[in-house]
Enzyme design. Structure first.
Site, PDB file in Angstrom:
ATOM      1  N   SER A   7       0.825  -1.207   0.000  1.00 49.03           N
ATOM      2  CA  SER A   7       0.000   0.000   0.000  1.00 49.03           C
ATOM      3  C   SER A   7       0.867   1.269   0.000  1.00 49.03           C
ATOM      4  CB  SER A   7      -0.969  -0.043   1.194  1.00 49.03           C
ATOM      5  OG  SER A   7      -1.967   0.941   1.079  1.00 49.03           O
ATOM      6  N   ASP A  31      -9.233  -3.584  -6.224  1.00 45.61           N
ATOM      7  CA  ASP A  31      -8.627  -3.180  -4.955  1.00 45.61           C
ATOM      8  C   ASP A  31      -9.659  -2.436  -4.109  1.00 45.61           C
ATOM      9  OD1 ASP A  31      -7.237  -1.932  -2.897  1.00 45.61           O
ATOM     10  OD2 ASP A  31      -5.590  -1.245  -4.172  1.00 45.61           O
ATOM     11  N   HIS A  68      -6.768  -5.998  -0.819  1.00 47.96           N
ATOM     12  CA  HIS A  68      -5.784  -4.918  -0.965  1.00 47.96           C
ATOM     13  C   HIS A  68      -4.400  -5.574  -1.008  1.00 47.96           C
ATOM     14  CE1 HIS A  68      -4.355  -0.864  -0.987  1.00 47.96           C
ATOM     15  NE2 HIS A  68      -3.936  -0.834   0.278  1.00 47.96           N
TER      16      HIS A  68
END
Length: 425
Positions: free
Chosen positions: A205, A301, A368
């Site tokens: 991320s 996502d 994610h």
């Protein structure tokens, strides 16, 4: 009172309240920590949480040496640091770094809140953490990197290790991301990384974005003869408009860049042509990265769906309420919108597919990050494309076994996906 002493329900409720009040991402980033734990313990599609941690050794937090003298400080002024597990056998001269994720803060108010959490202060971080997924030392769970020197870099600056102190201006906050990056690199070089034969810088991320920002610098720090590559997991954030036509993410990045002076850490080639906030998007960063890069990314996502495509305030009629929580609850019209968002991702990465040094694993899962969890990195039930797990695909690319360019078919074609279900949290 330490965060660990507060009940999960109380924390979740307050995190949701904060996230609705201000578009800061820090609350949602903290929420995800609980959501992923719930997912791995309750999802029947996944292996049990205990199974993947039963062989894990808790790795202690190492605060950065002389952090005050060199000015490497978390948002609150506490010590940044990392967790380090020494390599062994054939991996004793190889290094794998994983940069923690956790969103960004874009205002004095949001950074002030963040500094009272583990994403802005080492005072609230776990003193020890298990290494799983790409950091696992179990050969069956991490066959190609299990015996490497492994480092988890903790994230406490709020700007992907790219903030600069000149922007602090008496705010009572410390914007030292770039200094933290340099200080941790110097410390790791001093304990053996300077002799690395192979090295992989990875991140999840916001940590994936940090990996792209610092990838070429990481290459320059290591011996010329070493094999050095970078991996960004769920770090390819899109510069796309939301469902009502606002450039929400671009506006947010603009505020982050302005607040923390991130411009100084971005590529000069990009800054010569575009405004700084545009140069923070991976699509622009990757154009100037010379080191080999691998992208692990879910085409659906959920973080980007929640914060870029359908951010808070963009859906007053709540048509997306159930869909945002569980992709299986999306009707045909909403799926078409999600497919269009996927198409934007594929169009953006298309120009990089011609580069053989850039590898990709883009699945069609509603998730994610996928590299730091054993369930999704490499297990009998891991997501697969063409019968390859993420771990196998990354290894094929890293060791030059083959060109890896794996693009999944659209949702819901892949039965191996681990899709998050926030309606159960």
């Amino acid at each position: 009172m330490p965060l660990s002493h507060i009940s999960n329900n109380f924390r979740l409720r307050n995190l949701f309240i904060l996230f609705r009040k201000e578009f800061t991402f820090v609350a949602f980033a903290l929420f995800l920590l609980f959501a992923f734990t719930f997912f791995t313990r309750s999802n029947p599609h996944s292996h049990s949480h205990d199974e993947f941690h039963s062989n894990s050794i808790l790795i202690p937090f190492t605060p950065l040496t002389n952090f005050k003298q060199i000015g490497a400080l978390c948002l609150d002024g506490s010590a940044p640091g990392y967790h380090f597990q020494k390599g062994f056998g054939s991996g004793s001269h190889n290094w794998l770094l994983h940069v923690e994720g956790g969103g960004w803060c874009n205002s004095i108010a949001s950074c002030s809140y963040r500094k009272m959490t583990a994403l802005g202060s080492s005072k609230y971080m776990d003193t020890s953490v298990p290494f799983s997924g790409i950091l696992s030392s179990v050969p069956s769970q991490n066959p190609d990197f299990f015996n490497w020197n492994k480092v988890k870099m903790r994230y406490c600056d709020g700007a992907s290790f790219a903030g600069h102190p000149e922007s602090e201006k008496g705010s009572g906050l410390f914007f030292r991301g770039q200094i933290i990056w340099e200080a941790i690199m110097n410390e790791l070089l001093s304990i053996g990384m300077s002799k690395a034969k192979q090295a992989l810088l990875s991140g999840c991320s916001a940590g994936g974005l940090a990996t792209l920002i610092h990838c070429d610098n990481f290459r320059q720090l290591l011996p010329k003869e070493a094999t050095v590559k970078c991996l960004a997991d769920a770090g390819f954030f899109l510069d796309e408009k939301d469902i009502i036509g606002n450039s929400t993410m671009r506006s947010f990045y603009h505020d982050v860049v302005q607040l923390q002076g991130v411009e100084k850490s971005l590529h000069k080639e990009c800054l010569a042509k575009l405004e700084p906030s545009k140069c923070l998007f991976p699509s622009e960063i990757l154009k100037n990265v010379k080191t080999p890069v691998f992208l692990v990314h879910p085409a659906y996502d959920f973080w980007q769906i929640h914060n870029i495509l359908v951010p808070q305030g963009s859906d007053p009629r709540r048509r997306w309420k159930k869909c945002r929580l569980n992709i299986h609850s999306c009707d045909a019209n909403l799926i078409r919108t999600l497919d269009s968002f996927r198409s934007s991702l594929l169009k953006t990465v298309n120009e990089f597919q011609q580069r053989k040094d850039i590898g990709m694993f883009i699945d069609s899962c509603f998730i994610h990050c996928q590299t730091w969890m054993g369930e999704t990195w490499h297990s009998p039930t891991s997501p697969k494309i063409k019968d390859k797990t993420i771990a196998e695909s990354v290894a094929d690319w890293f060791f030059d076994r083959q060109v890896v360019n794996l693009i999944d078919c659209p949702y819901p074609c892949n039965p191996t996906c681990h899709n998050m279900d926030f309606s159960r949290v």
